[in-house]
Motif scaffolding. Structure first.
Motif, PDB file in Angstrom:
ATOM      1  N   SER A 127     -11.261  -4.947   4.980  1.00  0.00           N
ATOM      2  CA  SER A 127     -10.926  -5.697   3.905  1.00  0.00           C
ATOM      3  C   SER A 127      -9.878  -6.874   4.347  1.00  0.00           C
ATOM      4  N   VAL A 150      -9.278  -7.810  -0.586  1.00  0.00           N
ATOM      5  CA  VAL A 150     -10.812  -7.997  -0.645  1.00  0.00           C
ATOM      6  C   VAL A 150     -11.385  -7.773   0.521  1.00  0.00           C
ATOM      7  N   LYS A 198      -6.235  -0.278  -1.213  1.00  0.00           N
ATOM      8  CA  LYS A 198      -6.878  -0.424  -2.750  1.00  0.00           C
ATOM      9  C   LYS A 198      -5.649  -0.914  -3.549  1.00  0.00           C
ATOM     10  N   GLU A 199      -4.567  -0.282  -3.468  1.00  0.00           N
ATOM     11  CA  GLU A 199      -3.352  -0.827  -4.271  1.00  0.00           C
ATOM     12  C   GLU A 199      -2.933  -2.184  -4.054  1.00  0.00           C
ATOM     13  N   GLN A 231       3.848  -7.241   0.839  1.00  0.00           N
ATOM     14  CA  GLN A 231       3.322  -6.178  -0.386  1.00  0.00           C
ATOM     15  C   GLN A 231       3.387  -5.019   0.240  1.00  0.00           C
ATOM     16  N   HIS A 262      -4.985  -4.397  -3.399  1.00  0.00           N
ATOM     17  CA  HIS A 262      -6.041  -5.402  -3.933  1.00  0.00           C
ATOM     18  C   HIS A 262      -6.603  -6.397  -2.805  1.00  0.00           C
TER      19      HIS A 262
END
Ligand code: SF4
Ligand code: SF4
Ligand code: SF4
Ligand code: SF4
Lengths: 250, 389
Positions: free
Chosen positions: B10, B218, B213-214, B19, B216
């Motif tokens: 990803s 892509v 995943k947390e 983040q 986000h």
């Protein structure tokens, strides 16, 4: 505590150990401590701490008496262990200094050399530094009272420097640092303040001074600068003395 | 290697790193990562994205290190710095036990059962390999070191693949880099060009996948994945090499090689090489007691085979010459380590080369022992003082 030619800084290290001083005073009878009190109890003594170097005939005699009175004799600081900063005169003409410095030189009686205590009497333990580290002094006293070996390492300052996480000044800034040939004990304070090690604790156990001299040259130091680096508080320690003489010779 | 471009890659952007740090902090981790300090890219606890050395790189040579500005804003555009993650997992100084006199008995105060939770951000492939080596040392034998184990078990690792090798690096020779395939929770590859500045991320564990995943993240396009693999391949071109063929026997059979005398004239026995090495594990035990005798403690501190006390047994030190100590270091690292732990003790990070104050190169020493000639002239200053001591 016995004082010879010195600045009293090492004695002050014990006074400076405020937290431990009361325990030290409780655990032992302090018979003599010139920086703290003028009184002096009669010997013999269990532990004699000797500060300062031998620079006069009187002192050369007095240290013999001190030795006879002390079960354990410990020398503290660069003066007592290596002759101190005053040993810089050892490579010069002392009589000339006396003539230049004193108004009435005829009153001055001094030896040509400033020498460490161990050149005069057997010494049981040497605590290095200019000045000594108060924690090492307290450790020495605690260990002696507990009957164990004091934890006073003889390896390089670099080990303490690295444990502390300091970025090496020699490698990252090209500073001519004495750390690799100097004995640990100070906690590598100077490098942590971005100053190269000055060599206060004298030669480490196996100082490779020719290799460091060579590296100092690579870092752009000239012979005089290198000789000076070795000629500070421990100029008379033989490994440093030899290193500075090698520089003068080339 | 090859373009084994998996679809599970990803993409996160620079803001995603901010983040990621915040997310790890929320999960209770102390995040450790590279940061600019005192003229080097050090490894410290960091708080935010801005703590990373964006736009900085390093210049390395034997005994030489300088930080320099890059002409881009890369977050991980440098080779390994002076410190390794060892300082977090195997701290330089650690109190093992504290004792207090309690009337006629002793009270043992264990205060080390609670271990910090670290998240490491920016672990290089050679450093993952080094952690795996220390895992074998501290966790792999009959005895597990509780202090290492307690820290190691909690660690979350964000690796960063290498896209440029420094002049001290030789991970390709040691088979530890420049691409990490395991040992991480998340691995990032930094891609920076005129169009983008982003990170191709891959998860190595379930925990890593959850974190991505947390965030986000892509899915990465095949083109981007290809680009990431290409840039890692760049880093496998390394000027420094170590020929490891039969190295164990080479060192065992060359105990009397004249090179040991040569290197002894240059080596300071300062121990910097062992302190910076991410796999060196030796410690000394020191007991301290207070003047009153009411309170005592036992400390564990990093030690080194370069000290005299290290080989002190009844009657004195076994390795009195610096020749014997240097030989011990290199022979342990590259040969007896294999017998002891089933792996080389060297991962090719190059720290001992860069951070040796006189620039002694382990790779060149191996070369010389192989009979390839000596690169550096011995220091001939009449005599080597300490041999006389
Ligand atoms: S700064 Fe000086 S004392 Fe510290 S590691 Fe470097 S050479 Fe050694
Ligand atoms: S021996 Fe040197 S190159 Fe090898 S892992 Fe240790 S520090 Fe890195
Ligand atoms: S090389 Fe020396 S300090 Fe490092 S692990 Fe081996 S014996 Fe210990
Ligand atoms: S090889 Fe270099 S860093 Fe290691 S002890 Fe010798 S001089 Fe110091």
């Amino acid at each position: 505590m016995f004082k010879f030619a010195s600045c009293d800084g090492c004695q002050l290290s014990l006074l400076d150990a405020e937290d431990e001083l009361l325990s030290v005073a409780n655990a032992m009878e302090i018979a003599c401590f010139p920086e703290a009190s003028r009184t002096m109890s009669k010997g013999p003594y269990d532990i004699g701490l000797v500060e300062g170097s031998i620079t006069t005939h009187q002192d050369a005699e007095r240290i013999q008496k001190v030795r006879r009175q002390c079960r354990v004799l410990v020398t503290i600081g660069a003066c007592a262990t290596a002759g101190g900063i005053q040993a810089l005169r050892n490579s010069q003409d002392v009589d000339e200094f006396v003539r230049v410095v004193y108004a009435t030189p005829q009153f001055i009686s001094t030896l040509k050399l400033s020498t460490p205590i161990a050149e005069h009497v057997p010494v049981d333990f040497e605590l290095r530094g200019c000045p000594i580290n108060k924690y090492q002094l307290v450790e020495l006293i605690s260990a002696t009272l507990a009957g164990r070996k004091p934890t006073v390492p003889t390896y390089s300052v670099c080990i303490e420097c690295k444990r502390r996480g300091t970025v090496c000044l020699a490698v990252a800034k090209g500073v001519a640092c004495m750390g690799p040939v100097t004995q640990a004990g100070c906690g590598a304070i100077c490098p942590s303040f971005q100053r190269g090690c000055y060599g206060c604790y004298g030669p480490m156990e196996t100082p490779n001074t020719p290799a460091l001299t060579n590296q100092f040259r690579i870092l752009g130091q000239d012979d005089q600068q290198i000789a000076r680096a070795f000629r500070a508080f421990n100029a008379w320690a033989w490994q440093f003395r030899k290193a500075s003489e090698e520089c003068k010779r080339t | 290697m090859g373009p084994t471009v998996a679809s599970n890659r990803s993409v996160i952007e620079v803001e995603g790193i901010a983040q990621l740090i915040a997310l790890l902090q929320r999960r209770g981790y102390q995040v450790a990562g590279p940061t600019l300090r005192d003229g080097a890219i050090a490894c410290e606890i960091i708080n935010k994205l801005e703590d990373l050395p964006a736009g900085w790189t390093d210049e390395q040579a034997p005994g030489h290190y300088r930080v320099k500005k890059r002409n881009d804003g890369a977050l991980f555009g440098y080779s390994v710095g002076p410190q390794s993650w060892k300082k977090f997992l195997h701290p330089p100084e650690l109190q093992l036990v504290e004792l207090r006199r309690d009337g006629a008995s002793l009270k043992i105060l264990h205060n080390h059962s609670v271990f910090p939770h670290f998240a490491f951000l920016g672990v290089r492939p050679c450093e993952l390999a080094a952690i795996a080596v220390q895992d074998r040392v501290f966790q792999g034998g009959r005895f597990t070191d509780p202090h290492y184990d307690g820290r190691r078990g909690q660690v979350f690792i964000v690796a960063v693949q290498c896209t440029q090798a420094g002049p001290s690096c030789f991970c390709a020779s040691m088979g530890t880099g420049p691409r990490a395939r395991e040992g991480f929770d998340v691995a990032l590859t930094e891609i920076i060009d005129s169009d983008h500045h982003l990170f191709v991320a891959e998860a190595g564990t379930k925990a890593g996948a959850e974190v991505l995943k947390e965030l986000h993240a892509v899915p990465a396009t095949p083109v981007l994945c290809q680009q990431a693999e290409e840039s890692i391949r760049h880093a496998s071109v390394q000027t420094r090499q170590m020929d490891t063929a039969g190295i164990r026997d080479l060192l065992y059979e060359n105990f009397d090689h004249p090179e040991w005398d040569n290197v002894a004239t240059r080596c300071l026995s300062c121990a910097n090489c062992t302190m910076v090495c991410p796999t060196c594990f030796c410690t000394t035990m020191e007991d301290v007691s207070e003047v009153t005798g009411e309170h005592a403690g036992r400390w564990r501190r990093w030690d080194s085979c370069f000290t005299q006390s290290f080989s002190y047994i009844h009657g004195g030190s076994v390795r009195t010459s610096s020749k014997s100590r240097f030989r011990q270091w290199m022979t342990h690292k590259l040969a007896s380590w294999i017998d002891q732990f089933g792996t080389s003790g060297c991962v090719g990070c190059g720290r001992c080369i860069t951070w040796c104050p006189v620039g002694i190169e382990i790779t060149e020493e191996v070369h010389a022992i192989r009979g390839g000639g000596v690169n550096a002239a011995p220091i001939s200053k009449g005599d080597n003082i300490h041999e006389l001591a």
